[in-house]
Write a protein that holds these residues in place. Sequence first.
Motif, PDB file in Angstrom:
ATOM      1  N   CYS A 162       0.833  -1.211   0.000  1.00  0.00           N
ATOM      2  CA  CYS A 162       0.000   0.000   0.000  1.00  0.00           C
ATOM      3  C   CYS A 162       0.862   1.253   0.000  1.00  0.00           C
ATOM      4  O   CYS A 162       0.536   2.252  -0.669  1.00  0.00           O
ATOM      5  CB  CYS A 162      -0.929  -0.005   1.213  1.00  0.00           C
ATOM      6  SG  CYS A 162      -2.208  -1.270   1.167  1.00  0.00           S
ATOM      7  N   ARG A 177       3.851   1.599  -1.318  1.00  0.00           N
ATOM      8  CA  ARG A 177       4.377   1.793  -2.673  1.00  0.00           C
ATOM      9  C   ARG A 177       3.287   2.264  -3.635  1.00  0.00           C
ATOM     10  O   ARG A 177       3.564   3.058  -4.546  1.00  0.00           O
ATOM     11  CB  ARG A 177       4.999   0.498  -3.180  1.00  0.00           C
ATOM     12  CG  ARG A 177       6.283   0.075  -2.470  1.00  0.00           C
ATOM     13  CD  ARG A 177       7.389   1.102  -2.639  1.00  0.00           C
ATOM     14  NE  ARG A 177       7.296   2.163  -1.636  1.00  0.00           N
ATOM     15  CZ  ARG A 177       7.847   3.361  -1.768  1.00  0.00           C
ATOM     16  NH1 ARG A 177       8.488   3.692  -2.871  1.00  0.00           N
ATOM     17  NH2 ARG A 177       7.732   4.272  -0.817  1.00  0.00           N
ATOM     18  N   TYR A 178       2.066   1.794  -3.435  1.00  0.00           N
ATOM     19  CA  TYR A 178       0.953   2.254  -4.278  1.00  0.00           C
ATOM     20  C   TYR A 178       0.731   3.753  -4.115  1.00  0.00           C
ATOM     21  O   TYR A 178       0.610   4.493  -5.105  1.00  0.00           O
ATOM     22  CB  TYR A 178      -0.319   1.494  -3.920  1.00  0.00           C
ATOM     23  CG  TYR A 178      -1.565   2.151  -4.437  1.00  0.00           C
ATOM     24  CD1 TYR A 178      -1.929   2.043  -5.776  1.00  0.00           C
ATOM     25  CD2 TYR A 178      -2.382   2.899  -3.588  1.00  0.00           C
ATOM     26  CE1 TYR A 178      -3.070   2.664  -6.264  1.00  0.00           C
ATOM     27  CE2 TYR A 178      -3.526   3.519  -4.056  1.00  0.00           C
ATOM     28  CZ  TYR A 178      -3.866   3.403  -5.400  1.00  0.00           C
ATOM     29  OH  TYR A 178      -4.989   4.036  -5.875  1.00  0.00           O
ATOM     30  N   CYS A 217       1.342   5.986  -7.289  1.00  0.00           N
ATOM     31  CA  CYS A 217       0.063   6.342  -7.928  1.00  0.00           C
ATOM     32  C   CYS A 217      -0.566   7.611  -7.365  1.00  0.00           C
ATOM     33  O   CYS A 217      -1.374   8.248  -8.047  1.00  0.00           O
ATOM     34  CB  CYS A 217      -0.931   5.183  -7.781  1.00  0.00           C
ATOM     35  SG  CYS A 217      -0.359   3.630  -8.488  1.00  0.00           S
ATOM     36  N   SER A 248      -2.605  -3.592  -5.244  1.00  0.00           N
ATOM     37  CA  SER A 248      -1.681  -2.454  -5.193  1.00  0.00           C
ATOM     38  C   SER A 248      -0.704  -2.498  -6.356  1.00  0.00           C
ATOM     39  O   SER A 248      -0.479  -1.488  -7.049  1.00  0.00           O
ATOM     40  CB  SER A 248      -0.927  -2.447  -3.863  1.00  0.00           C
ATOM     41  OG  SER A 248      -1.807  -2.314  -2.767  1.00  0.00           O
ATOM     42  N   TYR A 249      -0.121  -3.664  -6.608  1.00  0.00           N
ATOM     43  CA  TYR A 249       0.877  -3.749  -7.661  1.00  0.00           C
ATOM     44  C   TYR A 249       0.260  -3.775  -9.054  1.00  0.00           C
ATOM     45  O   TYR A 249       0.920  -3.391 -10.026  1.00  0.00           O
ATOM     46  CB  TYR A 249       1.771  -4.961  -7.434  1.00  0.00           C
ATOM     47  CG  TYR A 249       2.833  -4.666  -6.401  1.00  0.00           C
ATOM     48  CD1 TYR A 249       3.861  -3.780  -6.689  1.00  0.00           C
ATOM     49  CD2 TYR A 249       2.773  -5.220  -5.138  1.00  0.00           C
ATOM     50  CE1 TYR A 249       4.819  -3.469  -5.746  1.00  0.00           C
ATOM     51  CE2 TYR A 249       3.729  -4.917  -4.182  1.00  0.00           C
ATOM     52  CZ  TYR A 249       4.751  -4.043  -4.495  1.00  0.00           C
ATOM     53  OH  TYR A 249       5.690  -3.727  -3.547  1.00  0.00           O
ATOM     54  N   ALA A 258      -2.298  -1.812  -9.802  1.00  0.00           N
ATOM     55  CA  ALA A 258      -2.463  -0.370 -10.023  1.00  0.00           C
ATOM     56  C   ALA A 258      -1.121   0.298 -10.295  1.00  0.00           C
ATOM     57  O   ALA A 258      -1.018   1.193 -11.150  1.00  0.00           O
ATOM     58  CB  ALA A 258      -3.142   0.266  -8.816  1.00  0.00           C
ATOM     59  N   ILE A 259      -0.087  -0.146  -9.598  1.00  0.00           N
ATOM     60  CA  ILE A 259       1.251   0.401  -9.841  1.00  0.00           C
ATOM     61  C   ILE A 259       1.697   0.088 -11.260  1.00  0.00           C
ATOM     62  O   ILE A 259       2.260   0.945 -11.961  1.00  0.00           O
ATOM     63  CB  ILE A 259       2.249  -0.163  -8.811  1.00  0.00           C
ATOM     64  CG1 ILE A 259       1.973   0.425  -7.428  1.00  0.00           C
ATOM     65  CG2 ILE A 259       3.691   0.129  -9.235  1.00  0.00           C
ATOM     66  CD1 ILE A 259       2.797  -0.202  -6.321  1.00  0.00           C
ATOM     67  N   CYS A 314       9.938  -1.126  -6.523  1.00  0.00           N
ATOM     68  CA  CYS A 314       8.956  -2.172  -6.223  1.00  0.00           C
ATOM     69  C   CYS A 314       9.455  -3.576  -6.508  1.00  0.00           C
ATOM     70  O   CYS A 314       8.882  -4.544  -5.993  1.00  0.00           O
ATOM     71  CB  CYS A 314       7.680  -1.943  -7.044  1.00  0.00           C
ATOM     72  SG  CYS A 314       6.915  -0.328  -6.814  1.00  0.00           S
TER      73      CYS A 314
END
Length: 324
Positions: free
Chosen positions: A124, A126-127, A131, A221-222, A224-225, A245
């Motif tokens: 989360c 990293r998201y 983003c 999350s990843y 979306a990343i 990431c």
Amino acid sequence: MGRALSLGNVSGVQEFILLGLSARQGVRVAVFAVFLTLYLLTLLENALIVFLVCSHAELHKPMYFFLGNLSCLEMCYVSVTMPSLLVGLWMGPYHVPFTACMTQLFFFIVLICTECALLASMACDRYVAICRPLHYPLLMRPQVCRGLAGTSWLGGLLVSAVKTACIASLSYCGPNVVNHFFCDVSPLLNLSCTHVALPELVDFLSAIGIFCGTLLVALASYSAIGVTVLRMPSAAARRKAFSTCASHLVVVGIFYSVVLFMYSRPSRVESTDLHKVLSVVYTVVTPACSPVVYCLRNREVHAALRRALHPRKGSSAITDISRS
């Protein structure tokens, strides 16, 4: 806690026999030396990360806050399972009191559930960083980070208390031989001489809620990343975003693939050499490799480590940068 666990076991079994890892007598000493080295190396690596995160102001960021929590967890994690593995390699099959076995099971479940939640929290983080960069200081402020970490640890404690209480309340009439190198859920369920529907249901629901739930958070999350990174116009920006990431993705992939294979089945699973090998992956190999994977390409950690090893050079470099 020990008194409650002892009272829960209404059978005559007062101790278990851990078979440990299968190793020939000729190579047992060499295998013992390898695992002892891995244990000490894991403690050293993770202790170094905790020291760097706590002592360097430039690492006082959400990503390193979670990394420090994860390193603390990894040190506890290997200290729960590795000593019994080493004793088994050195002595062969050995006796473990019922209370000690349940205590080890309790802390093991606490740590594995907490690790799942921490990995999801890191995803989360990293998201939001990639983003939602403009909202990052607000969404990942210190209060939120402490709340996520505290919830992860508290959730692990609650889940472990319920699961351990269910398993400790079963009757064990014999045999008392555990085909594993530590007290785990499935081998203990195999030894119970009573109906295990409730412990299996609790185990299944916790696997769905903790393992699958946190995995879905990490995957979302990843995903979306990945979409955000592909839309970046600059190749350099895409490489930079991916590099932050990639290490986390490697650790998440290894950890969840093995853990889901081991624990997402509600039935009694016979403990085989394959299961013990897979257990070694996430109880020994992953904690030893995680610090290297996370910090291998991290310039901020490299800079902090250089300043810790050469404080004079680090301070002169900072002075030169400030002058320029």
